[in-house]
Design a protein around this motif. Structure first.
Motif, mmCIF file in Angstrom:
data_model
loop_
_atom_site.group_PDB
_atom_site.id
_atom_site.type_symbol
_atom_site.label_atom_id
_atom_site.label_comp_id
_atom_site.label_asym_id
_atom_site.label_seq_id
_atom_site.Cartn_x
_atom_site.Cartn_y
_atom_site.Cartn_z
ATOM 1 N N SER A 68 0.854 -1.208 0.000
ATOM 2 C CA SER A 68 0.000 0.000 0.000
ATOM 3 C C SER A 68 0.883 1.249 0.000
ATOM 4 O O SER A 68 0.552 2.256 -0.630
ATOM 5 C CB SER A 68 -0.978 -0.010 1.176
ATOM 6 N N ILE A 98 -6.749 -1.001 2.256
ATOM 7 C CA ILE A 98 -6.498 -2.442 2.443
ATOM 8 C C ILE A 98 -7.827 -3.060 2.871
ATOM 9 O O ILE A 98 -8.472 -2.582 3.811
ATOM 10 C CB ILE A 98 -5.416 -2.685 3.507
ATOM 11 N N LEU A 126 -5.907 -4.885 -2.102
ATOM 12 C CA LEU A 126 -5.676 -3.437 -2.177
ATOM 13 C C LEU A 126 -6.708 -2.862 -3.138
ATOM 14 O O LEU A 126 -6.917 -3.430 -4.218
ATOM 15 C CB LEU A 126 -4.303 -3.135 -2.778
#
Ligand SMILES: C[S@@+](CC[C@H](N)C(=O)[O-])C[C@H]1O[C@@H](n2cnc3c(N)ncnc32)[C@H](O)[C@@H]1O
Length: 296
Positions: free
Chosen positions: A268, A281, A292
């Protein structure tokens, strides 16, 4: 030798081999084995209610003897029957592709929600990167939530051949308003145009640090190319991938990427670094980090 009925043989086989079967197939039940044998028989052209009453002759060339031998070895059931259930359909699978996982159904659900919300009865261009057996792309076409123009890609030619075969097998369940093309590609290289939805369940297990946690059956039978990335190139591989996703996503588009619970936090950060404004997330049903969701 007394000849047993198939049902009796199967029960005896299951009880005798239970310990080793459960080490290969955690949670396996006699009922699941019966269902898989029925499916195997049905797909081989034997469609009979009395299957388990038939006498079983354990000669080498009997397809069921081969079935039992493969079970002893621990070959995944889906590779033995040649089919796996995903979402609402049955897909052909071979050892050239990953066996569909239930987590990936969540990715499909999230994509369906996005399509229904923003593209209902409208055109929507979508790409499934690393399509494998084609489960993500084809399921979304069957869900019929928009008019889809789909590109299904994979680096593996054999996977693409199977994805095309699944498209052919499921063609009557897919409305003719949708389009699909298949393209061999490394991530998004040479994939033309922009997409409103970019989906991928890429290889995401680190070949060194994660390998000890992978079930031995997965290691022995599923294609390494579908599962592993080298630890040393992992972050860079995803950085390049995210850059191309960023370039090819429309301004209002959304990308969903399945990933490893231990590495999604790191990924991320990489997604933010390459310019995604909104990076979330999303957890799976076991509350593990699993996806993601990226927006520009
Ligand atoms: C985890 S499997 C997912 C297969 C399928 N989409 C599913 O969800 O079951 C990853 C897939 O990505 C493909 N793949 C691996 N490296 C790739 C790359 N660099 N570019 C495109 N596809 C790749 C593999 O061949 C494999 O089919």
């Amino acid at each position: 030798m007394a000849i047993k009925r198939l049902g009796e043989h199967l029960k005896a086989f299951f009880n005798e081999e239970k310990k080793s079967l459960l080490s290969h197939y955690p949670g396996l039940t006699l009922h699941r084995l019966q269902s898989d044998i029925k499916l195997h028989a049905f797909l081989s052209g034997v469609d009979s209610e009395e299957l388990f009453d038939f006498p079983y002759l354990p000669h080498r060339s009997n397809p069921l003897t081969i079935f039992f031998e493969k079970l002893r070895l621990g070959v995944p059931l889906e590779y033995i029957t040649g089919y796996a259930y995903f979402y609402r359909s049955l897909f052909k699978v071979t050892p050239d592709v990953l066996i569909p996982r239930s987590e990936t159904e969540i990715l499909v659900e999230l994509a369906v929600q996005e399509i229904q919300k923003n593209y209902r009865n409208k055109e929507c261009r979508l790409v499934d990167i690393g399509t494998g057996s084609g489960i993500i792309a084809l399921t979304l076409m069957m869900e019929d939530a928009a008019i889809l123009d789909v590109v299904a890609t994979d680096i593996s030619e054999k996977a693409l051949t199977l994805a095309k075969e699944n498209f052919f097998n499921l063609r009557y369940a897919i409305s003719a308003k949708h389009k699909i093309s298949f393209q061999q590609s490394d991530r998004m290289q040479n994939i033309d145009g922009e997409f409103q939805i970019i989906l991928s369940n890429p290889p995401y297990i680190k070949s060194r640090v994660d390998k000890d946690f992978v079930h031995h059956q997965v290691l022995s039978y599923e294609p390494a190319m579908a599962l592993f990335l080298d630890d040393d190139v992992y972050d860079l591989w995803f950085e390049d991938f995210f850059i191309s996703i960023h370039q090819k996503l429309t301004a209002n588009g959304m990308s969903l990427i399945e990933g490893h619970e231990s590495h999604l936090e790191g990924l991320s950060e990489i997604a933010k670094k390459v310019g995604f404004a909104k990076v979330e997330i999303i957890k799976d049903y076991t509350h593990r980090n699993r996806f993601l969701r990226l927006r520009k």
